[in-house]
Scaffold this motif. Sequence first.
Motif, PDB file in Angstrom:
ATOM      1  N   GLU A   1       3.447  14.758  38.922  1.00  0.00           N
ATOM      2  CA  GLU A   1       4.070  15.840  38.160  1.00  0.00           C
ATOM      3  C   GLU A   1       5.275  16.340  38.952  1.00  0.00           C
ATOM      4  OE1 GLU A   1       3.091  20.236  36.192  1.00  0.00           O
ATOM      5  OE2 GLU A   1       1.590  19.206  37.430  1.00  0.00           O
ATOM      6  N   ILE A   2       6.454  16.074  38.408  1.00  0.00           N
ATOM      7  CA  ILE A   2       7.666  16.493  39.105  1.00  0.00           C
ATOM      8  C   ILE A   2       7.969  17.943  38.783  1.00  0.00           C
ATOM      9  CG2 ILE A   2       8.621  14.171  39.113  1.00  0.00           C
ATOM     10  CD1 ILE A   2      10.504  14.999  36.859  1.00  0.00           C
ATOM     11  N   ARG A   3       8.772  18.558  39.636  1.00  0.00           N
ATOM     12  CA  ARG A   3       9.134  19.958  39.454  1.00  0.00           C
ATOM     13  C   ARG A   3       9.864  20.146  38.126  1.00  0.00           C
ATOM     14  NH1 ARG A   3      13.153  22.222  43.819  1.00  0.00           N
ATOM     15  NH2 ARG A   3      14.634  21.119  42.468  1.00  0.00           N
ATOM     16  N   ASN A   4       9.405  21.100  37.311  1.00  0.00           N
ATOM     17  CA  ASN A   4       9.990  21.392  36.004  1.00  0.00           C
ATOM     18  C   ASN A   4      10.036  20.163  35.100  1.00  0.00           C
ATOM     19  OD1 ASN A   4      10.542  24.045  36.875  1.00  0.00           O
ATOM     20  ND2 ASN A   4      12.497  23.394  37.754  1.00  0.00           N
ATOM     21  N   GLY A   5       9.055  19.254  35.281  1.00  0.00           N
ATOM     22  CA  GLY A   5       9.063  18.043  34.481  1.00  0.00           C
ATOM     23  C   GLY A   5       7.665  17.563  34.146  1.00  0.00           C
ATOM     24  N   PRO A   6       7.575  16.411  33.505  1.00  0.00           N
ATOM     25  CA  PRO A   6       6.285  15.906  33.047  1.00  0.00           C
ATOM     26  C   PRO A   6       5.529  15.163  34.146  1.00  0.00           C
ATOM     27  CG  PRO A   6       7.996  14.373  32.435  1.00  0.00           C
ATOM     28  CD  PRO A   6       8.688  15.522  33.125  1.00  0.00           C
ATOM     29  N   LYS A   7       4.310  14.764  33.819  1.00  0.00           N
ATOM     30  CA  LYS A   7       3.556  13.866  34.690  1.00  0.00           C
ATOM     31  C   LYS A   7       4.047  12.444  34.450  1.00  0.00           C
ATOM     32  CE  LYS A   7      -0.791  16.239  35.682  1.00  0.00           C
ATOM     33  NZ  LYS A   7      -2.269  16.152  35.623  1.00  0.00           N
ATOM     34  N   ILE A   8       4.155  11.684  35.526  1.00  0.00           N
ATOM     35  CA  ILE A   8       4.763  10.358  35.428  1.00  0.00           C
ATOM     36  C   ILE A   8       3.853   9.313  36.055  1.00  0.00           C
ATOM     37  CG2 ILE A   8       6.699   8.932  36.223  1.00  0.00           C
ATOM     38  CD1 ILE A   8       8.435  11.447  36.049  1.00  0.00           C
ATOM     39  N   VAL A   9       3.726   8.205  35.349  1.00  0.00           N
ATOM     40  CA  VAL A   9       3.031   7.033  35.867  1.00  0.00           C
ATOM     41  C   VAL A   9       4.036   5.885  35.857  1.00  0.00           C
ATOM     42  CG1 VAL A   9       1.179   5.367  35.495  1.00  0.00           C
ATOM     43  CG2 VAL A   9       0.767   7.798  35.048  1.00  0.00           C
ATOM     44  N   LEU A  10       4.245   5.270  37.014  1.00  0.00           N
ATOM     45  CA  LEU A  10       5.224   4.186  37.099  1.00  0.00           C
ATOM     46  C   LEU A  10       4.809   3.201  38.180  1.00  0.00           C
ATOM     47  CD1 LEU A  10       8.005   2.979  36.287  1.00  0.00           C
ATOM     48  CD2 LEU A  10       9.029   4.394  38.090  1.00  0.00           C
ATOM     49  N   ASP A  11       4.819   1.929  37.837  1.00  0.00           N
ATOM     50  CA  ASP A  11       4.498   0.868  38.795  1.00  0.00           C
ATOM     51  C   ASP A  11       5.656  -0.117  38.803  1.00  0.00           C
ATOM     52  OD1 ASP A  11       2.750  -0.445  40.661  1.00  0.00           O
ATOM     53  OD2 ASP A  11       2.383  -1.955  39.116  1.00  0.00           O
ATOM     54  N   LEU A  12       6.248  -0.289  39.971  1.00  0.00           N
ATOM     55  CA  LEU A  12       7.411  -1.171  40.094  1.00  0.00           C
ATOM     56  C   LEU A  12       7.070  -2.300  41.054  1.00  0.00           C
ATOM     57  CD1 LEU A  12      10.408  -1.654  39.445  1.00  0.00           C
ATOM     58  CD2 LEU A  12      11.002  -0.151  41.337  1.00  0.00           C
ATOM     59  N   ARG A  13       7.237  -3.535  40.585  1.00  0.00           N
ATOM     60  CA  ARG A  13       6.876  -4.706  41.404  1.00  0.00           C
ATOM     61  C   ARG A  13       8.019  -5.716  41.421  1.00  0.00           C
ATOM     62  NH1 ARG A  13       1.588  -5.126  42.844  1.00  0.00           N
ATOM     63  NH2 ARG A  13       0.223  -3.490  42.011  1.00  0.00           N
ATOM     64  N   GLY A  14       8.174  -6.357  42.583  1.00  0.00           N
ATOM     65  CA  GLY A  14       9.183  -7.391  42.724  1.00  0.00           C
ATOM     66  C   GLY A  14      10.593  -6.855  42.566  1.00  0.00           C
ATOM     67  N   PRO A  15      11.550  -7.744  42.345  1.00  0.00           N
ATOM     68  CA  PRO A  15      12.960  -7.327  42.238  1.00  0.00           C
ATOM     69  C   PRO A  15      13.315  -6.784  40.852  1.00  0.00           C
ATOM     70  CG  PRO A  15      12.813  -9.703  42.023  1.00  0.00           C
ATOM     71  CD  PRO A  15      11.395  -9.216  42.277  1.00  0.00           C
ATOM     72  N   GLU A  16      12.465  -5.884  40.346  1.00  0.00           N
ATOM     73  CA  GLU A  16      12.702  -5.323  39.023  1.00  0.00           C
ATOM     74  C   GLU A  16      13.878  -4.339  39.064  1.00  0.00           C
ATOM     75  OE1 GLU A  16       9.912  -3.711  35.324  1.00  0.00           O
ATOM     76  OE2 GLU A  16       9.132  -3.732  37.371  1.00  0.00           O
ATOM     77  N   ARG A  17      14.579  -4.251  37.937  1.00  0.00           N
ATOM     78  CA  ARG A  17      15.746  -3.369  37.838  1.00  0.00           C
ATOM     79  C   ARG A  17      15.549  -2.400  36.687  1.00  0.00           C
ATOM     80  NH1 ARG A  17      20.738  -5.804  39.797  1.00  0.00           N
ATOM     81  NH2 ARG A  17      20.129  -7.388  41.304  1.00  0.00           N
ATOM     82  N   ILE A  18      15.467  -1.130  37.033  1.00  0.00           N
ATOM     83  CA  ILE A  18      15.201  -0.107  36.029  1.00  0.00           C
ATOM     84  C   ILE A  18      16.446   0.745  35.806  1.00  0.00           C
ATOM     85  CG2 ILE A  18      13.928   2.022  35.554  1.00  0.00           C
ATOM     86  CD1 ILE A  18      11.503   0.819  36.808  1.00  0.00           C
ATOM     87  N   ALA A  19      16.815   0.890  34.538  1.00  0.00           N
ATOM     88  CA  ALA A  19      17.849   1.850  34.149  1.00  0.00           C
ATOM     89  C   ALA A  19      17.134   3.118  33.720  1.00  0.00           C
ATOM     90  CB  ALA A  19      18.686   1.297  33.014  1.00  0.00           C
ATOM     91  N   LEU A  20      17.373   4.217  34.437  1.00  0.00           N
ATOM     92  CA  LEU A  20      16.729   5.498  34.152  1.00  0.00           C
ATOM     93  C   LEU A  20      17.702   6.376  33.379  1.00  0.00           C
ATOM     94  CD1 LEU A  20      14.307   7.420  34.587  1.00  0.00           C
ATOM     95  CD2 LEU A  20      15.366   8.105  36.749  1.00  0.00           C
ATOM     96  N   VAL A  21      17.384   6.644  32.116  1.00  0.00           N
ATOM     97  CA  VAL A  21      18.279   7.431  31.273  1.00  0.00           C
ATOM     98  C   VAL A  21      17.538   8.661  30.777  1.00  0.00           C
ATOM     99  CG1 VAL A  21      19.598   5.405  30.564  1.00  0.00           C
ATOM    100  CG2 VAL A  21      17.652   6.133  29.184  1.00  0.00           C
ATOM    101  N   GLY A  22      18.274   9.578  30.191  1.00  0.00           N
ATOM    102  CA  GLY A  22      17.698  10.820  29.688  1.00  0.00           C
ATOM    103  C   GLY A  22      18.763  11.893  29.595  1.00  0.00           C
TER     104      GLY A  22
END
Length: 532
Positions: free
Chosen positions: A346-367
Amino acid sequence: MSSSIVCSDLGFAWPDGEVVFDRFNMVISEGRTGLIGVNGSGKSTLLRLIAGELEPTGGSISVTGELGYLPQNLVLASERRVDEVLGLVEIRAAIAAVERGDVDERHFATVGDQWDIEERTRATLDQLGLAHVTLDKRVGELSGGEQVLLDLAAQFLRQPDVLLLDEPTNNLDLRARRLVYESVRSWQGVLVIVSHDREILQQVDQIGELRSGSVTFYGGNLDDYEEAVAAEQEAVERMVRVAESDLKRQKRDLIGARTKLDRRVRYGQKQWDTKREPKVRMRKRQEDAEIAAGKHRAMHIEKLEQAKDRLKKAEEAVRDDDEIRIDLPETSVPSGKEVLNLSDVEIRNGPKIVLDLRGPERIALVGSNGSGKTTLLQTIVGVIQPRSGTVKVPVPVRWLPQRLDVLDDALSAAQNVARAAPSASNNAIRAQLARFLLRGSRADQPVGTLSGGERFRATLATLLLTEPAPQLLLLDEPTNNLDMASVRQLAQSLESYSGALIVASHDVPFLRTIGVTRWVRLGSELEDIDPL
């Protein structure tokens, strides 16, 4: 009188003696002007001079009309209220006093004809995506993008005759950017925009390009500018080819002239040796031949020098701007290796987050602005602690923050890199900084005095040499403050990076070029989405 900006013989140098402008002249009248140029060319410095934040060392600046200015690195005091930033405190107090029955003339003078100021302000805030922001809210409760929008709202409410915007769409989400584009299209008066955002530069009436301490104006928007420059460069390259051909011909003619002279000298010597003619006549003929040969040789030498000068001028007109060279660390992350795990975080002033990142994955984080993208990245690297849940980062991680505040402003770029990579040699540090166009005195200049683009390059150079090499890179709005060539270089380098990557950005064209494998939107939850 119509509004305008006039710079006459403007001079400016930094305290270390570096000259930015010397006898610089510029006139900008009503209309929308996009001001572009490579990082460090002086764009932000010029706006700061016009806005009065810096004092010129020579010449003059004249601004006709009321001036508004949105700086690149906007810093608003966190304790200030929204109505203070918008300049509404006195008017709101006067209206409230009148509504309580206080009919003091001062209150009416303060309000003037702005009895509907709160309604107009509310409409402007709503239009810029700040519908949730109340006038009594503290600035510190807003995200970086929301603070930029707030200051833009203040400018739009004031409607100054002359408005200077330095990278106004930095940190803004897609909806907010579109609203800024619409505001720019409808702006009346003088508007000067420094930006690397192609879309906003498509809304202008002319492009002013800063190069080597002077400005050249091109009518039309960015597409028109690029078309004009391409035509110019094609013509210049033809001039270079013609000049090279002429130089070769002049060299051949000079060689030919010298060969003829040598033949005459040999013939004259032979005539002298055989004494076939009287000495007086032979001496006169020899003198005449030497004079004629000297004139002939001088003529060819002059033509050769003229040809060299034409080639030099033609070559100088060819654009060969330096570009940064980003060599990302050689870090290979095997497929399936755990790189990041967020379990009910649970981030400050934000939602609870579940995230699993494996290997050379590339994530674009938008919002949207204020959704918590920067907060999430800060939580991953431990700058902010989560309210609950666990953060697991089992690999070396590096973070490029949005505000570029990880360096010590009092230290030089070279000193910052040395502190982050104590085992790196001075030559390695200098070589790395040179790849980012921070050479010589620029590498030794305090980071706090660098331009936005130079500061970005110093920060990235420091991160890339930091030990150990990162297997996970977190980039927060990495294209802010970069010129277009540098954005292209960064994209190309990230394409070849073999580690894992999370990039928070509103620059969708940039995200499309770096090989993103997963698009994630942060809102009321973290959700996977289709590519934008």
